[in-house]
Design an enzyme around this catalytic site. Structure first.
Site, PDB file in Angstrom:
ATOM      1  N   HIS A  41      42.500  38.592  35.993  1.00  0.00           N
ATOM      2  CA  HIS A  41      42.664  38.986  37.479  1.00  0.00           C
ATOM      3  C   HIS A  41      42.026  37.953  38.361  1.00  0.00           C
ATOM      4  O   HIS A  41      41.961  37.998  39.616  1.00  0.00           O
ATOM      5  CB  HIS A  41      42.207  40.299  37.756  1.00  0.00           C
TER       6      HIS A  41
HETATM    7  C1  UD1 Z   1      37.967  42.997  43.129  1.00  0.00           C
HETATM    8  C2  UD1 Z   1      36.573  42.458  42.986  1.00  0.00           C
HETATM    9  C3  UD1 Z   1      36.499  41.670  41.771  1.00  0.00           C
HETATM   10  C4  UD1 Z   1      36.366  42.931  40.405  1.00  0.00           C
HETATM   11  C5  UD1 Z   1      38.115  43.278  40.797  1.00  0.00           C
HETATM   12  C6  UD1 Z   1      38.358  44.368  39.743  1.00  0.00           C
HETATM   13  C7  UD1 Z   1      36.155  41.396  45.262  1.00  0.00           C
HETATM   14  C8  UD1 Z   1      35.609  40.066  45.894  1.00  0.00           C
HETATM   15  N1  UD1 Z   1      36.491  41.162  44.135  1.00  0.00           N
HETATM   16  O1  UD1 Z   1      39.035  41.897  42.854  1.00  0.00           O
HETATM   17  O2  UD1 Z   1      35.007  41.260  41.737  1.00  0.00           O
HETATM   18  O3  UD1 Z   1      36.328  42.065  39.516  1.00  0.00           O
HETATM   19  O4  UD1 Z   1      38.074  43.944  42.017  1.00  0.00           O
HETATM   20  O5  UD1 Z   1      39.576  44.900  39.755  1.00  0.00           O
HETATM   21  O6  UD1 Z   1      35.561  42.288  45.674  1.00  0.00           O
HETATM   22  N2  UD1 Z   1      45.745  46.208  44.878  1.00  0.00           N
HETATM   23  C9  UD1 Z   1      46.378  47.327  44.599  1.00  0.00           C
HETATM   24  N3  UD1 Z   1      45.860  48.415  44.552  1.00  0.00           N
HETATM   25  C10 UD1 Z   1      44.554  48.741  44.244  1.00  0.00           C
HETATM   26  C11 UD1 Z   1      43.485  47.674  44.630  1.00  0.00           C
HETATM   27  C12 UD1 Z   1      44.368  46.442  44.739  1.00  0.00           C
HETATM   28  O7  UD1 Z   1      47.615  47.156  44.532  1.00  0.00           O
HETATM   29  O8  UD1 Z   1      44.022  49.858  44.232  1.00  0.00           O
HETATM   30  C13 UD1 Z   1      46.079  44.848  45.147  1.00  0.00           C
HETATM   31  C14 UD1 Z   1      46.402  44.458  46.560  1.00  0.00           C
HETATM   32  O9  UD1 Z   1      47.693  43.764  46.577  1.00  0.00           O
HETATM   33  C15 UD1 Z   1      45.296  43.455  46.676  1.00  0.00           C
HETATM   34  C16 UD1 Z   1      45.044  42.863  45.335  1.00  0.00           C
HETATM   35  O10 UD1 Z   1      45.389  43.904  44.421  1.00  0.00           O
HETATM   36  O11 UD1 Z   1      45.635  42.524  47.733  1.00  0.00           O
HETATM   37  C17 UD1 Z   1      43.546  42.470  45.173  1.00  0.00           C
HETATM   38  O12 UD1 Z   1      42.728  43.576  45.482  1.00  0.00           O
HETATM   39  P1  UD1 Z   1      41.339  43.171  45.838  1.00  0.00           P
HETATM   40  O13 UD1 Z   1      40.532  44.434  46.022  1.00  0.00           O
HETATM   41  O14 UD1 Z   1      41.379  42.254  47.057  1.00  0.00           O
HETATM   42  O15 UD1 Z   1      40.657  42.363  44.809  1.00  0.00           O
HETATM   43  P2  UD1 Z   1      40.463  42.278  43.242  1.00  0.00           P
HETATM   44  O16 UD1 Z   1      41.458  41.005  42.997  1.00  0.00           O
HETATM   45  O17 UD1 Z   1      41.034  43.580  42.724  1.00  0.00           O
END
Ligand code: UD1
Length: 355
Positions: A201
């Site tokens: 990820h």
């Molecule tokens: C975040 C953390 C990362 C951690 C990871 C674990 C930061 C900078 N990054 O990254 O350190 O290793 O979580 O998962 O804080 N999304 C969904 N549903 C959810 C959450 C996210 O669909 O419940 C999608 C959204 O489209 C979003 C993307 O996933 O844009 C990324 O989510 P985001 O929280 O921005 O960062 P992660 O890649 O999950």
């Protein structure tokens, strides 16, 4: 003593669970739980609260996804109101996600003490958003709880007073030790006898289409040899869909929704090897003694390499395949469980906070 815990993203949940439990047995402690809503899907958040016996949050800020600036700013603006209303004596923040740094910034400006659980880890790579979060959070914290001795050395090098730093061990391993017997009782449910478990990820692996395509091609080749079980993070799912990669066309790669904690732990412990770019999984495989190949150029958890089962393969996919062949041929790194990864880290934290 009123303690406020802040969590937001999946890797926070297995850290808050044992710390909350350890503190709940101490006299004179009142606890408040704030969920920022950085992760919000049932399978990225809700199911972890249930399996890890975390109480329902007192407050959910519901910030959701966004750019880093947007997400961090929204957490700060909403969280400030909560802190002003609640006036905690200490705020506990976990790990290195955007929720962690946002909460630490708010508290330090309101002159509320901050404790950072999993302090001091450094990849020495500021292209990683988490590295910025780690450095800033540690500078702002009043109590720094570290999982390994290298973290203490990093903090002292950055000028943090040694009296604030406490080497307590790894709270994520507290959760693993507590729940491993339950995970072991789960049925195998059609999972093959030999398989590779894969997670991906990191923006550096999945956000660039050509990097992701190359990585998936290498994995397809590996999957033709041993099946790959791949629970897909939502960020990665979007990128894979954009590439037009169809699981059905690659029989060796089995795509799943993100797995709940117990199911994933069961898959880890039974895997022939794990391929990942996660931080926490490098630690869990080290504890479990399962070979781990990390698709990153560096790690903030070097102890998983020096003492554990982890090997960095960077973006050298020939190396990835070579290392995997060695594992399939029965080669294993000698490994040990790092000091204080003993299931008692949270008790040490509770003792320091209330002592
Ligand atoms: C975040 C953390 C990362 C951690 C990871 C674990 C930061 C900078 N990054 O990254 O350190 O290793 O979580 O998962 O804080 N999304 C969904 N549903 C959810 C959450 C996210 O669909 O419940 C999608 C959204 O489209 C979003 C993307 O996933 O844009 C990324 O989510 P985001 O929280 O921005 O960062 P992660 O890649 O999950």
């Amino acid at each position: 003593m009123r303690l406020l815990h802040v969590v937001g993203a999946r890797p926070n949940f297995m850290k808050v669970s044992p710390v909350w439990r350890a503190l709940s047995t101490r006299n004179g402690v009142e606890q408040v739980l704030v969920h920022t809503g950085q992760h919000y899907d049932v399978n990225m958040s809700g199911v972890f609260f249930q399996q890890l016996s975390i109480p329902a949050p007192d407050v959910n800020l519901g910030v959701g996804s966004g750019s880093h600036a947007q997400q961090t700013a929204e957490i700060m603006a909403s969280f400030e109101k909560v802190v002003v209303g609640c006036r905690p004596d200490l705020v506990l923040v976990y790990g290195d996600v955007n929720s962690t740094v946002a909460a630490a910034l708010v508290c330090s400006k309101l002159q509320i003490r901050v404790a950072h659980v999993e302090a001091g880890l450094r990849a020495f790579d500021r292209t990683m958003p988490e590295e910025i979060n780690r450095v800033v959070t540690d500078q702002l914290s009043d109590l720094l709880f570290t999982p390994s001795a290298d973290a203490n050395a990093n903090l002292e090098r950055e000028g943090i007073a040694s009296g604030k730093i406490h080497f307590v061990g790894n709270v994520m391993i507290d959760t693993l030790i507590n729940l491993l017997p339950q995970a072991e009782r789960l049925p195998a449910n059609g999972v093959p006898r030999h398989y590779i478990l894969l997670t991906l990820h990191r923006p550096s692996n999945v956000d660039d289409a050509s990097t992701l395509r190359e990585l998936l091609e290498a994995l397809v080749a590996i999957g033709n040899r041993v099946p790959i079980i791949f629970p897909v993070h939502p960020r990665t799912r979007q990128r894979i869909d954009d590439l037009g990669f169809k699981a059905g066309e690659h029989r060796g790669i089995l795509l799943f929704e993100p797995k709940p904690y117990l199911d994933f732990l069961n898959l880890q412990r039974r895997a022939t090897a794990v391929i990942t770019d996660s931080g926490g999984i490098q630690e869990e495989t080290t504890y479990l003694g399962v070979p781990c190949l990390t698709v990153r150029e560096n790690t903030e958890r070097p102890i998983t390499i020096t003492m554990g089962t982890n090997t960095l393969v960077g973006r050298d996919f020939a190396l990835l395949r070579g290392e995997l062949e060695r594992i399939l041929d029965g080669h294993r790194k000698p490994h040990q469980v790092p000091p204080l990864w003993d299931g008692q880290a949270s008790e040490r934290i509770a003792g320091i906070i209330t002592g």
